[in-house]
Design an enzyme around this catalytic site. Structure first.
Site, PDB file in Angstrom:
ATOM      1  N   LYS A   7      45.485  46.492  26.819  1.00 37.40           N
ATOM      2  CA  LYS A   7      44.046  46.354  26.846  1.00 37.40           C
ATOM      3  C   LYS A   7      43.773  45.199  27.769  1.00 37.40           C
ATOM      4  O   LYS A   7      44.594  44.319  27.958  1.00 37.40           O
ATOM      5  CB  LYS A   7      43.492  46.112  25.463  1.00 37.40           C
ATOM      6  CG  LYS A   7      44.162  44.982  24.722  1.00 37.40           C
ATOM      7  CD  LYS A   7      43.516  44.870  23.383  1.00 37.40           C
ATOM      8  CE  LYS A   7      43.842  43.543  22.774  1.00 37.40           C
ATOM      9  NZ  LYS A   7      44.953  43.484  21.914  1.00 37.40           N
ATOM     10  N   MET A  30      42.409  33.610  31.152  1.00 36.72           N
ATOM     11  CA  MET A  30      41.232  34.290  30.585  1.00 36.72           C
ATOM     12  C   MET A  30      40.661  35.279  31.573  1.00 36.72           C
ATOM     13  O   MET A  30      41.006  35.293  32.762  1.00 36.72           O
ATOM     14  CB  MET A  30      40.156  33.270  30.277  1.00 36.72           C
ATOM     15  CG  MET A  30      39.697  32.591  31.546  1.00 36.72           C
ATOM     16  SD  MET A  30      38.849  31.087  31.197  1.00 36.72           S
ATOM     17  CE  MET A  30      39.107  30.264  32.750  1.00 36.72           C
ATOM     18  N   ASP A  66      52.075  47.177  29.013  1.00 40.37           N
ATOM     19  CA  ASP A  66      50.706  46.676  29.083  1.00 40.37           C
ATOM     20  C   ASP A  66      50.039  47.036  30.403  1.00 40.37           C
ATOM     21  O   ASP A  66      50.706  47.239  31.401  1.00 40.37           O
ATOM     22  CB  ASP A  66      50.729  45.142  29.011  1.00 40.37           C
ATOM     23  CG  ASP A  66      50.830  44.652  27.584  1.00 40.37           C
ATOM     24  OD1 ASP A  66      50.723  45.488  26.671  1.00 40.37           O
ATOM     25  OD2 ASP A  66      51.031  43.440  27.397  1.00 40.37           O
TER      26      ASP A  66
HETATM   27  N1  SAH Z   1      51.582  36.973  28.482  1.00 42.10           N
HETATM   28  C1  SAH Z   1      50.866  36.781  29.716  1.00 42.10           C
HETATM   29  C2  SAH Z   1      49.417  36.382  29.515  1.00 42.10           C
HETATM   30  C3  SAH Z   1      48.567  37.437  28.878  1.00 42.10           C
HETATM   31  S1  SAH Z   1      46.914  36.907  28.618  1.00 42.10           S
HETATM   32  C4  SAH Z   1      51.600  35.732  30.553  1.00 42.10           C
HETATM   33  O1  SAH Z   1      52.511  35.076  30.057  1.00 42.10           O
HETATM   34  O2  SAH Z   1      51.280  35.575  31.724  1.00 42.10           O
HETATM   35  C5  SAH Z   1      46.098  37.593  30.018  1.00 42.10           C
HETATM   36  C6  SAH Z   1      45.630  36.516  30.956  1.00 42.10           C
HETATM   37  O3  SAH Z   1      46.727  36.043  31.709  1.00 42.10           O
HETATM   38  C7  SAH Z   1      44.650  37.012  32.001  1.00 42.10           C
HETATM   39  O4  SAH Z   1      43.338  36.994  31.518  1.00 42.10           O
HETATM   40  C8  SAH Z   1      44.851  36.031  33.131  1.00 42.10           C
HETATM   41  O5  SAH Z   1      44.137  34.842  32.935  1.00 42.10           O
HETATM   42  C9  SAH Z   1      46.322  35.708  33.005  1.00 42.10           C
HETATM   43  N2  SAH Z   1      47.115  36.518  33.943  1.00 42.10           N
HETATM   44  C10 SAH Z   1      48.037  37.449  33.648  1.00 42.10           C
HETATM   45  N3  SAH Z   1      48.589  37.942  34.762  1.00 42.10           N
HETATM   46  C11 SAH Z   1      48.000  37.316  35.794  1.00 42.10           C
HETATM   47  C12 SAH Z   1      48.137  37.362  37.190  1.00 42.10           C
HETATM   48  N4  SAH Z   1      48.991  38.197  37.782  1.00 42.10           N
HETATM   49  N5  SAH Z   1      47.357  36.555  37.950  1.00 42.10           N
HETATM   50  C13 SAH Z   1      46.512  35.697  37.390  1.00 42.10           C
HETATM   51  N6  SAH Z   1      46.334  35.602  36.069  1.00 42.10           N
HETATM   52  C14 SAH Z   1      47.071  36.392  35.278  1.00 42.10           C
END
Ligand code: SAH
Length: 520
Positions: free
Chosen positions: A62, A178, A40
């Site tokens: 994406k 988000m 990803d």
């Molecule tokens: N599967 C992922 C989430 C994917 S959805 C998980 O478990 O973390 C994507 C959202 O995750 C982003 O819009 C953001 O809000 C959050 N996110 C993912 N990585 C991040 C990071 N390093 N810092 C802050 N927010 C993050």
């Protein structure tokens, strides 16, 4: 009779939120033997280096708000196709595969197609952000419930499945996942549903990465702070009383570089320290690696010299990369440190000498200044050189000043190229977009090839045509000269040519708002 199709195994691996150290050992082990990796956009590229060089690597991410690069159905199909082709397929996802990551959909599609799969959990962004920002998500004196929620539906995107009254009850910690664009809508929803304006809120951008930023506020002022500091994706919002437990205690000024966006162009494996130092001062850091270190076209010359080190009296290292690459090969050829015992060792600067220490070697000579000319001169002063044989470890196409100076003193210098600097196959579209939008305050360079490659990737004309040009920072005179030759105006160069000094110089330049721009 139709034979049942044989499939390899697909591993849905949680890559963690950013810091590569947060990948599980199991995830790393599978990556190390993967035939294909589908990753990803949010996944740290450093994790890819755990997979074999020859593994097929496909970016399938994406990102919120952007053009969909790869529809989910296509990813699902791709995984099935790859499982038909390979034994081990790693599907590397940001955070945890089952938290807002559509890992559930991928799992169902694999099951439907009869492909064997396993799920390796990862540290989800909320946990990473909470830990690295110092916010315990639960604490018996405050709350005993945590909710991970997605903010998307606040903008009316999905059928309302969330109970906003419950989320706004103040009885739980809520973490919203988000895109940053949705923050205002979420904040509004919480207020509308009765959460008091005094409720503490933290926003964590790039959680756990070197460039993580945290801003704090209250429900009634966080919106304005988000705007002021230019928080962007990926970030998440933590709402609840536990935010008070953070050490900073709601500091108002998030650092001298708050609201400034700085581009770090160093090679990916070397960008970390600089990014961290900038982020600690509140800057928003964009890592845009414009150089990549590659092996030389052939090892023949290197192997030859490694096998006859006996003929040299000195060995000189002109960079950290030089040290790493030389020793990689040296040990691969089953040599050991005793093969160097007769040699005096020179390092071009403190970072190179530090790197040598990691191999238990102490530089006999380190210059007081950090450019090759000064290096050569200082070196030349006290040391008898006539007839001395010197092996000079360097990058392909690096400057030859040092060689000339040494030769003037009648030393016999053999140059040895142990690595090449190449522009990576980077996609500069994002960078160009940001530059055009005037969203970048400063671009930093730590080598002449970085300047060259940056302009090559972005396009010199594109850069020239920018209405609001970023400032340019350079680590030292050699890099500055290269920048000027390419038509850039350098606004900032530290007195000592080290990363900490460069970061301090950047801070001075940006904090005092010197507004010279990069090109006249
Ligand atoms: N599967 C992922 C989430 C994917 S959805 C998980 O478990 O973390 C994507 C959202 O995750 C982003 O819009 C953001 O809000 C959050 N996110 C993912 N990585 C991040 C990071 N390093 N810092 C802050 N927010 C993050």
């Amino acid at each position: 009779m139709k034979r049942k199709k044989k499939f390899g195994t697909v591993y849905l691996i949680g890559g963690g939120p950013g810091d590569p150290g947060l990948l599980t050992l199991k995830g790393k082990e599978i990556l190390s033997r993967a035939d294909a990796v589908v990753y990803d956009a949010l996944v740290s590229k450093r994790l890819l280096s755990f997979s074999p060089a020859q593994a097929e690597k496909i970016r399938a991410g994406k990102r919120g708000g952007r053009r969909k690069i790869f529809p989910q159905e296509d990813i699902n199909k791709l995984l099935v196709t790859l499982a038909g082709k390979y034994k081990t397929v790693a599907r590397l996802k940001g955070g945890d595969p089952f938290i807002f990551g559509r890992g559930g959909e991928e799992m169902l599609s694999l099951r439907h197609a009869g492909v064997p799969f396993k799920v390796i959990p990862g540290i989800t962004a909320a946990l990473g952000a909470a830990a690295y920002a110092g916010i315990p998500l639960t604490h018996r004196e405050f709350v005993s419930q945590v909710v991970f929620a997605t903010g998307h539906e606040a903008r009316g995107k999905e059928p309302p499945a969330m109970d906003w009254r419950e989320l706004a009850s103040g009885r739980k910690t809520v973490v919203f996942y988000m895109g940053a664009k949705t923050f205002p809508a979420v904040i509004r929803k919480l207020r509308e549903n009765g959460l008091p304006g005094e409720t503490p809120v933290a926003v964590v951008e790039n959680a756990t990465a070197a460039c993580q930023r945290v801003i704090e506020g209250k429900l009634n002022n966080i919106g304005e702070r988000i705007l002021r500091t230019g928080i962007a994706s990926p970030s998440l919002v933590i709402v609840g009383e536990v935010v008070r437990l953070r050490k900073s205690g709601g500091r108002d000024v998030p650092g001298p570089l708050a609201g400034k966006t700085v581009v770090v162009t160093r090679a990916r494996h070397q960008a970390g320290e600089m990014s961290r130092r900038l982020a600690e001062r509140g800057a928003r850091v964009i890592e845009f690696p414009v150089i990549q270190v590659e092996p030389p076209a052939s090892w023949e010359a290197v192997d030859r010299e490694i096998d006859r080190l006996k003929r040299y009296e000195w060995i000189f290292f002109s960079s950290v990369n030089g040290v790493e690459r030389f020793f990689e090969r040296f040990f691969e050829r089953e040599k050991d440190l005793r093969d160097l015992s007769h040699l005096k060792i020179g390092a071009i600067g403190p970072a190179t000498a530090e790197k040598l220490k990691t191999y238990h070697l102490k530089a006999d000579f380190m210059p007081s200044d950090y450019v090759s000319e000064v290096f050569a001169d200082t070196f030349l002063k006290g040391v008898p050189l006539t007839g001395k044989r010197i092996l000079l470890i360097r990058a392909e196409g690096a400057r030859i000043v040092l060689k000339e100076r040494l030769e003037k003193r009648n030393a016999a210098v053999t140059e040895l190229t142990v690595y090449r600097i190449r522009p990576p196959r980077a996609d500069a579209r994002d960078m160009i977009c940001k530059l055009r939008a005037g969203g970048i305050d400063l671009v930093s360079f730590t080598s002449p090839s970085a300047v060259e490659n940056f302009l090559r990737l972005v396009g010199k004309r594109t850069f020239r045509a920018l209405k609001r040009k970023p400032l340019v920072a350079s680590i030292g005179p050699v890099t500055s000269r290269a920048a000027r030759r390419l038509g850039l105006r350098v606004s900032c160069q530290p007195k000592r040519y080290t990363i900490p000094d460069l970061v301090s110089a950047v801070q001075k330049t940006l904090a005092f708002g010197k507004m010279e721009r990069a090109m006249p």
